[in-house]
Design an enzyme around this catalytic site. Structure first.
Site, PDB file in Angstrom:
ATOM      1  N   ARG A  32       0.826  -1.233   0.000  1.00  0.00           N
ATOM      2  CA  ARG A  32       0.000   0.000   0.000  1.00  0.00           C
ATOM      3  C   ARG A  32       0.848   1.265   0.000  1.00  0.00           C
ATOM      4  NH1 ARG A  32      -5.649  -0.150   1.624  1.00  0.00           N
ATOM      5  NH2 ARG A  32      -6.419  -2.099   0.763  1.00  0.00           N
ATOM      6  N   ARG A  36      -3.129   6.780   1.088  1.00  0.00           N
ATOM      7  CA  ARG A  36      -3.589   7.975   1.779  1.00  0.00           C
ATOM      8  C   ARG A  36      -2.611   8.595   2.763  1.00  0.00           C
ATOM      9  NH1 ARG A  36      -9.659   5.757   2.523  1.00  0.00           N
ATOM     10  NH2 ARG A  36      -8.412   4.045   3.322  1.00  0.00           N
ATOM     11  N   ARG A  45      -6.398  11.990  -5.629  1.00  0.00           N
ATOM     12  CA  ARG A  45      -7.613  11.237  -5.303  1.00  0.00           C
ATOM     13  C   ARG A  45      -8.802  12.190  -5.182  1.00  0.00           C
ATOM     14  NH1 ARG A  45     -11.556   9.529  -3.359  1.00  0.00           N
ATOM     15  NH2 ARG A  45     -11.945   7.932  -1.803  1.00  0.00           N
ATOM     16  N   ASP A  83      -6.778  -2.595  -7.569  1.00  0.00           N
ATOM     17  CA  ASP A  83      -7.351  -3.214  -6.367  1.00  0.00           C
ATOM     18  C   ASP A  83      -7.676  -4.675  -6.648  1.00  0.00           C
ATOM     19  OD1 ASP A  83      -8.384  -2.212  -3.577  1.00  0.00           O
ATOM     20  OD2 ASP A  83      -9.766  -3.747  -4.275  1.00  0.00           O
ATOM     21  N   TYR A 157     -15.070 -11.634  -0.390  1.00  0.00           N
ATOM     22  CA  TYR A 157     -15.742 -10.367  -0.719  1.00  0.00           C
ATOM     23  C   TYR A 157     -16.921 -10.601  -1.664  1.00  0.00           C
ATOM     24  CZ  TYR A 157     -12.023  -7.685   1.501  1.00  0.00           C
ATOM     25  OH  TYR A 157     -11.154  -7.150   2.423  1.00  0.00           O
TER      26      TYR A 157
END
Ligand code: CP3
Length: 350
Positions: A32, A36, A45, A83, A157
């Site tokens: 990652r 952020r 973003r 992703d 998921y």
């Protein structure tokens, strides 16, 4: 005597370690690493409005992929910005990211049937465009990593339609209807094989399989839904792209990592922060490259805790091929200065 030709790209530190070499200082990247905690990520973003807009704008996604290397030139690799849920999106579920709540896949497969979904392979194409753009811009000593979710984690998921506590719905379905669950795993496997092949053809040099929820299965179910599908995928990839190393990351697998390493055929294994690096020595073959496994919270905390945690990992893995990384993704509140300090601790002061 014929001279032995070095493998293509063998000068890149990441690839040297993945082919079994021990380097004095390990190559370094962070899971990652584009995200952020970086102000430049947050700015782009915000400009694109949503995470998926960013992923599907291949110029912007290429820029995000390269941001960590621009800021930290001693990182050894870039990881494609995308992703793991792009695969369910290509299988035909709708995908959205609800701010503050995480991903949503509709319809959830606990409700719908797999055969009600129609595949949309074109949803993978923009990702290959990102790969090609990154590859063209990447410095020659840096490695480009592609990735996908491993079938089990992606299935959790798809079944729940979102992140779920202890992955209970997928685990229940796997027991209650192993035939239906097996069909789902096989579909994910097929699409993932095409997806990773596409990434490789576009320029990635290594692929990582993220099995973030490997830790929630009993040993017998772990064999069936983590090891077996991963082994099939690794074998199929090796047949098509024998030169591309696969890093397996069965997060939370604990005592099952020895079986995972032995039976899946991965070229290297990613270790999460709950694994004691000294214990690994007795579990994995000495020449198997490992990646990890700094606690993301130690990086967040910084200071003396970070220093001693890094020293412990460097020391324990000094005798085998090692790629330095976190045990899981970097946390968004991590100060950028702590990443700089980590690089100094791993690579030296120069
Ligand atoms: O490592 C990298 O820098 C490459 C990019 C990458 C992302 N997701 C970008 C992302 C990678 C390798 C992933 C993998 C991923 N995605 C996993 C496996 C690894 C892990 O963390 O266990 C999983 C389970 C996902 C699914 C996913 N994607 C969730 C649960 C979320 C929401 C959580 C959150 O932080 O909001 C995402 C969104 C996501 N994927 C973000 C990023 C940078 C944050 C989106 C944003 O900017 O709003």
């Amino acid at each position: 005597m014929t001279a032995v030709k070095p493998k293509t790209g063998a000068a890149k530190p990441m690839l040297r370690v993945l082919s079994g070499e021990q380097l004095e200082r390990p190559p370094l990247w962070l899971m990652r690493q584009a995200g952020r905690y970086l102000p430049e990520y947050r700015a782009l973003r915000a400009d694109k409005g949503s995470f998926l807009n960013l992923v599907y704008d291949s110029d912007a996604a290429a820029e995000v992929t390269l941001q960590p290397l621009a800021r930290f030139p001693r990182f050894d690799a870039a990881i494609l910005f995308s992703d793991i849920l792009i695969v369910p999106f290509a299988i035909g579920q709708n995908l959205s990211f609800v701010t503050g709540e995480g991903p949503r896949l509709t319809p959830p497969l606990a409700v719908a049937q797999l055969d009600q979904l129609s595949e949309v392979p074109a949803r993978l194409d923009p990702i290959y465009a990102t790969v090609a753009k990154v590859k063209a811009a990447l410095a020659p000593d840096k490695t480009l990593i592609g990735f996908a979710g491993a079938p089990w984690t992606v299935a959790t998921y798809m079944v729940a339609g979102q992140g779920s506590r202890e992955q209970a719905e997928a685990r229940r379905l796997a027991y209650a209807d192993p035939k239906a669950f097996g069909a789902l795993i096989e579909r994910i496997e097929q699409v993932t094989l095409e997806y990773l092949s596409g990434q490789i053809k576009a320029g990635v040099e290594v692929v990582q399989l993220f099995d973030s929820w490997a830790g929630s299965l009993s040993p017998e179910q772990f064999e069936r839904w983590v090891i077996a599908p991963t082994a099939r995928l690794v074998a199929a990839l090796r047949k098509r792209h024998p030169e591309i190393p696969v890093i397996g990351f069965p997060k939370g697998a604990g005592g099952k990592i020895a079986a995972y390493a032995r039976e899946t055929g991965v070229a290297a294994i990613g270790l999460d922060e709950t694994v004691d690096p000294r214990w690994v020595a007795g579990q994995l073959p000495p020449d198997l490259p490992v990646q990890g496994n700094l606690d993301p919270l130690a990086l967040l905390a910084g200071g003396a805790a970070l220093k001693s945690a890094v020293a412990r990992i460097l020391d324990a893995f000094a005798g085998r091929p090692h790629i330095f990384n976190l045990g899981h993704g970097i946390l968004q509140d991590t100060p950028v200065d702590h990443v700089k300090e980590l690089i100094r601790l791993v690579k030296g002061r120069t």
